[in-house]
Design an enzyme around this catalytic site. Structure first.
Site, short mmCIF file in Angstrom:
data_model
loop_
_atom_site.label_atom_id
_atom_site.label_comp_id
_atom_site.label_asym_id
_atom_site.label_seq_id
_atom_site.Cartn_x
_atom_site.Cartn_y
_atom_site.Cartn_z
N CYS A 1 0.88 -1.18 0.00
CA CYS A 1 0.00 0.00 0.00
C CYS A 1 0.92 1.22 0.00
CB CYS A 1 -0.92 0.00 1.22
SG CYS A 1 -1.93 -1.47 1.36
N ALA B 1 1.32 4.45 -1.71
CA ALA B 1 1.21 5.91 -1.90
C ALA B 1 1.43 6.65 -0.58
CB ALA B 1 -0.17 6.25 -2.46
N PRO B 2 2.10 7.84 -0.64
CA PRO B 2 2.57 8.56 -1.82
C PRO B 2 3.98 8.20 -2.27
CG PRO B 2 2.85 9.95 0.09
CD PRO B 2 2.24 8.66 0.59
N GLY C 1 6.82 7.62 -0.09
CA GLY C 1 7.93 7.97 0.80
C GLY C 1 8.72 6.74 1.22
N ASP D 1 -5.25 -3.21 -6.67
CA ASP D 1 -5.80 -3.43 -5.33
C ASP D 1 -4.97 -4.49 -4.62
OD1 ASP D 1 -7.26 -4.08 -3.07
OD2 ASP D 1 -9.19 -4.22 -4.11
N CYS E 1 -0.32 4.37 11.08
CA CYS E 1 -0.15 5.69 11.72
C CYS E 1 -1.36 5.99 12.59
CB CYS E 1 0.07 6.78 10.67
SG CYS E 1 -1.28 6.95 9.47
#
Length: 469
Positions: free
Chosen positions: A242, A244-245, A247, A293, A373
């Site tokens: 997963c 994105a973005p 980093g 996905d 997060c």
């Protein structure tokens, strides 16, 4: 010092969080009063920015010392010669720490006001200027060049284009308007540039808008820890499920010296384009990004691989990062979250679907890192307990570097298992003001402790796959 109200949550969400932080295991160890104090401290911490801005150096293109020197010169320009210390993290050699100065309580509020949305307000507290789309309201007499006071509409009650607003608003500091009120609201769809340039914010933090873009990546400290815990090696095949973005994707590629293959997946096409743009900007060629996905990334009925594109055969990857979609309740600053309890609790099933795919795609001997997060027990320690029960081929591993604290009680994990987790919990840090004088006088050990602890809420678990499934 706490100058903003605690994060505004729906009562059902606050009660849900409180139940997690004051579960029986926690209360039996800490006592009810201390458990409640820690929870209330967390709610106040979430509405304030972390004590440091963290940037990751793109070591693929330049040395840390070279970039540190360039950054020092840039900050001198931004703050008219005010000297900001830049620290290299001793355990994360590619990470630089810049202290956030504040809260600054002596800023004179101006009669001319600009109201911004809550998300825009959060960005201002971390050093951003205000772009036109984020402006909700401006005083009727505002002209270009005016000194204005900026406020965040944390409840979302201000009407677009209003000339005044008397609802709940939080003062963020002063700036200079680049445009008049008429220019902002009469041509809004065409205007996307800076509307207010912040000159005197409550929290003084550098702006990284187009600052050394090929050399620096703005990234929260725990997000940089994740890739080091994954420990990718040159020549390996890595999956960022997963991504994105991008980093962590670009960090993984840099740690591998851009040798090997990093597959990045995300199901939203414009986010995938952002990953590709970041890889190009940072000069990284080992990254392949696909709009796909992650829950469907496992293919069982193929005779051979589809030329490296998703879906993938079982046991295709040496290491996998699952930085899972989550409720995001560790992000800082966040003065208000309007989500319902149903929305907050909707992520656990999705995370388990993604984890199941990741476990199947991992080679025997491979490493799987799971991170979020958020601060909820259900999305963190409970997921680890579920994973260990569901996938006997996975073993929980110690992490290096160990920067965060151990896991939270309440999910039935043993003391040894909790020590193998990393939970970044800002409630362990007392509220305090910081200024350039206190930073100069602080011991380096104390400064680093503060940087490690007073960051966003985050969670990391590391597993190794012992045998084939």
């Amino acid at each position: 010092m706490s100058i903003f109200p605690k994060i505004s949550l729906r009562l059902e969400v606050e009660n849900y969080l409180k139940a997690g932080f004051m579960n029986e295991e926690v209360v039996s160890v800490l006592g009810k009063e201390e458990a409640e104090r820690k929870f209330e401290t967390l709610l106040h911490k979430l509405s304030h920015p972390p004590s440091f801005t963290t940037v990751r150096v793109n070591t693929h293109l330049a040395s840390v010392q070279h970039v540190k020197s360039l950054l020092f010169d840039e900050l001198q320009k931004q703050f008219n010669g005010l000297s900001f210390p830049i620290l290299q993290h001793p355990d994360l050699q590619d990470v630089l720490l810049i202290p956030v100065i504040g809260p600054r309580n002596n800023i004179k509020q101006q009669p001319c006001e600009v109201i911004v949305g809550a998300q825009c307000g959060n960005a201002v507290l971390r050093g951003a200027h205000i772009y036109v789309p984020g402006i909700v309201s401006a005083s009727k007499f505002m002209k270009g060049g005016d000194v204005v006071s900026v406020y965040s509409d944390i409840k979302g009650k201000c009407k677009k284009g209003a000339k005044e607003f008397d609802g709940t608003k939080i003062f963020l500091g002063n700036g200079i308007s680049e445009l008049s009120r008429k220019e902002i609201f009469s041509r809004l769809p065409e205007l996307k540039g800076v509307g207010v340039r912040m000159t005197d914010p409550v929290y003084l933090s550098p702006s990284f808008d187009n600052v050394l873009p090929s050399y620096l990546f703005l990234q929260n400290l725990p997000s940089a820890v994740v890739s080091h815990v994954l420990d990718p090696q040159p020549g390996e095949k890595i999956l960022d499920l997963c991504a994105a973005p991008g980093g962590k994707t670009t960090h993984i590629a840099a740690l591998m010296h851009d040798q090997g293959e990093v597959i990045a997946l995300d199901k939203i096409s414009n986010k995938v384009e952002k990953i590709k743009q970041n890889a190009l900007l940072l000069g990284l060629k080992s990254i392949r990004a696909f709009c796909f996905d992650g829950t469907k990334a496992l293919k069982l009925d193929m005779v051979k691989d589809t030329d490296g594109e998703p879906p993938f055969l079982p046991e295709s990857f040496d290491r996998i990062l699952l930085d899972a979609p989550c409720s995001g309740l560790g992000q800082r600053p966040n003065m208000a979250c309007t989500w319902t309890l149903k929305e907050v609790t909707s992520y656990q099933p999705l995370q388990r679907k993604l984890f199941t795919v990741a476990a199947e795609l991992l080679k025997p001997g491979g490493v799987l890192v799971y991170s979020t997060c958020t601060v909820t027990l259900a999305e963190n320690e409970e997921q680890v307990a579920w994973a260990l029960e569901t996938f006997p081929q996975l073993q929980l591993q110690r992490q290096d570097p160990q920067v965060g604290g151990e896991g939270m009680l309440g999910a039935g994990l043993s003391s040894e298992q909790l020590k193998r987790l990393q939970r970044f919990d800002p409630c362990v840090v007392p509220s305090q003001d910081s200024d350039t004088g206190s930073l100069r006088d602080a011991r380096i050990e104390d400064t680093l402790w503060l940087a490690n602890k007073d960051c966003i809420g985050f969670f990391i678990a590391k597993f190794v796959k012992c045998k084939s499934t």
